[in-house]
Design a protein around this motif. Structure first.
Motif, mmCIF file in Angstrom:
data_model
loop_
_atom_site.group_PDB
_atom_site.id
_atom_site.type_symbol
_atom_site.label_atom_id
_atom_site.label_comp_id
_atom_site.label_asym_id
_atom_site.label_seq_id
_atom_site.Cartn_x
_atom_site.Cartn_y
_atom_site.Cartn_z
ATOM 1 N N GLY A 12 25.473 -24.505 16.496
ATOM 2 C CA GLY A 12 25.974 -24.854 17.379
ATOM 3 C C GLY A 12 24.495 -25.055 18.951
ATOM 4 O O GLY A 12 23.500 -25.145 18.859
ATOM 5 N N MET A 13 25.364 -24.588 20.242
ATOM 6 C CA MET A 13 24.152 -24.509 21.293
ATOM 7 C C MET A 13 24.621 -22.346 22.222
ATOM 8 O O MET A 13 25.835 -22.484 22.236
ATOM 9 N N ALA A 27 24.395 -21.602 25.968
ATOM 10 C CA ALA A 27 23.488 -21.890 27.017
ATOM 11 C C ALA A 27 23.713 -20.969 28.355
ATOM 12 O O ALA A 27 24.825 -19.691 27.326
ATOM 13 N N ARG A 37 24.840 -23.477 32.741
ATOM 14 C CA ARG A 37 25.141 -24.436 31.443
ATOM 15 C C ARG A 37 24.056 -25.092 30.673
ATOM 16 O O ARG A 37 23.765 -25.314 29.790
ATOM 17 N N GLY A 54 20.671 -24.878 28.230
ATOM 18 C CA GLY A 54 20.137 -24.646 26.837
ATOM 19 C C GLY A 54 19.799 -23.159 26.999
ATOM 20 O O GLY A 54 18.159 -23.417 27.777
ATOM 21 N N SER A 109 17.121 -19.176 18.132
ATOM 22 C CA SER A 109 17.628 -20.730 18.834
ATOM 23 C C SER A 109 15.953 -21.519 19.128
ATOM 24 O O SER A 109 15.126 -20.565 19.663
ATOM 25 N N ARG A 115 19.485 -24.799 20.489
ATOM 26 C CA ARG A 115 20.648 -24.783 19.099
ATOM 27 C C ARG A 115 20.073 -24.324 17.987
ATOM 28 O O ARG A 115 19.223 -23.582 18.571
ATOM 29 N N ASN A 120 29.795 -23.717 20.968
ATOM 30 C CA ASN A 120 29.122 -23.068 22.406
ATOM 31 C C ASN A 120 28.910 -21.675 22.618
ATOM 32 O O ASN A 120 30.579 -20.657 22.960
ATOM 33 N N TYR A 136 27.861 -18.607 24.686
ATOM 34 C CA TYR A 136 27.090 -18.743 26.593
ATOM 35 C C TYR A 136 27.249 -16.786 27.196
ATOM 36 O O TYR A 136 28.035 -15.946 26.719
#
Length: 254
Positions: A35-36, A38, A43, A45, A62, A67, A100, A102
């Motif tokens: 996933g990502m 952030a 928001r 990356g 990451s 990612r 995702n 956060y």
């Protein structure tokens, strides 16, 4: 062929196939979490985030766009961490998935702590370099110097290849000067006044803490005052946890 040898070969073969089956079975149970990562506010990356499987202790980082991808077993816990942000744990699901993540920035009020520098380090450094300029500016002869000097002065070129005692002393003294200049820079920023204010430690305990968690020169070169205070805060958390783990367990009747 002796019967014992045949039996031994058969046992080894059976063991090999058992191990192969177990490895394939273990691989089949793993799922991929990708996933990502952030920042919660922007928001954007986040590169360089550490992802660690708290069960297997395996991990990854990451990439430049935030990612990531990691294999784990269902039920494992993945920890996402980056200096300056709150850590986040995620439980691995039963099937592969894209998520995702956060992360929220930690906020330390700069007004809580005054960063105190002991003396003018930059001025002291300039004065030291002026006094020992010939040592700081000393250039250790290399292959290019040998090739340039060899046609006109072969004897000097030979001394480049086989350093004299005087040259060795000069090079050693230069290394010592650079080393102590870096140490003074660390002392100037990572001062007892700052660390004492943030940890409330004093005396021998403060000295012990500062020695144990002394930051490196390169880190301080790149770190802002905020980064340094966050480093001290996180180090103190580890210090407190280590004290709890090291203390002997009390009996129920005590």
């Amino acid at each position: 062929m002796p019967r014992r040898f045949i039996q031994l070969s058969g046992s080894i073969g059976a063991l090999f196939f058992c191990l192969l089956f177990l490895l394939q079975h273990a691989d089949a149970q793993q799922v991929r979490v990708s996933g990502m990562i952030a920042e919660s506010d922007s928001r954007a990356g986040m590169p360089g985030v550490t992802i660690v499987n708290k069960v297997s202790r395996m991990g990854t980082i990451s990439n430049e766009s935030g990612r990531f991808a990691i294999d784990a077993l269902p039920g494992d816990t993945l920890e996402f961490s980056l200096l300056g942000y709150y850590k986040k744990d995620i439980t691995v699901p039963a099937t592969s998935m894209f998520i995702n993540v956060y992360l929220t920035r930690q906020v330390i009020g700069l007004s809580e702590v005054n960063v105190i520098s002991r003396g003018d380090h930059k001025k002291d450094s300039i004065a030291t370099r002026e006094e020992y300029g010939k040592y700081f500016n000393y250039h250790k002869p290399g292959a290019v110097d040998v090739l340039k000097t060899l046609p006109s002065n072969p004897i000097t070129a030979l001394t480049y290849l086989v350093p004299s005692k005087a040259r060795k002393k000069k090079e050693h003294f230069q290394e010592q000067l650079v080393y102590w200049e870096k140490e003074k820079y660390i002392d100037n920023r990572y001062s007892p006044e700052l660390v004492g204010r943030m940890t409330k430690l004093s005396g021998d305990e403060l000295d012990s803490f500062m020695l144990r968690y002394r930051p490196g020169y390169q880190f301080l070169q790149d770190a802002t005052d905020y980064d340094l205070m966050l480093f001290i805060k996180d180090s103190y958390k580890h210090y407190q946890q280590d004290k709890v783990n090291a203390s002997p367990a009390r009996k129920p009747d005590e």
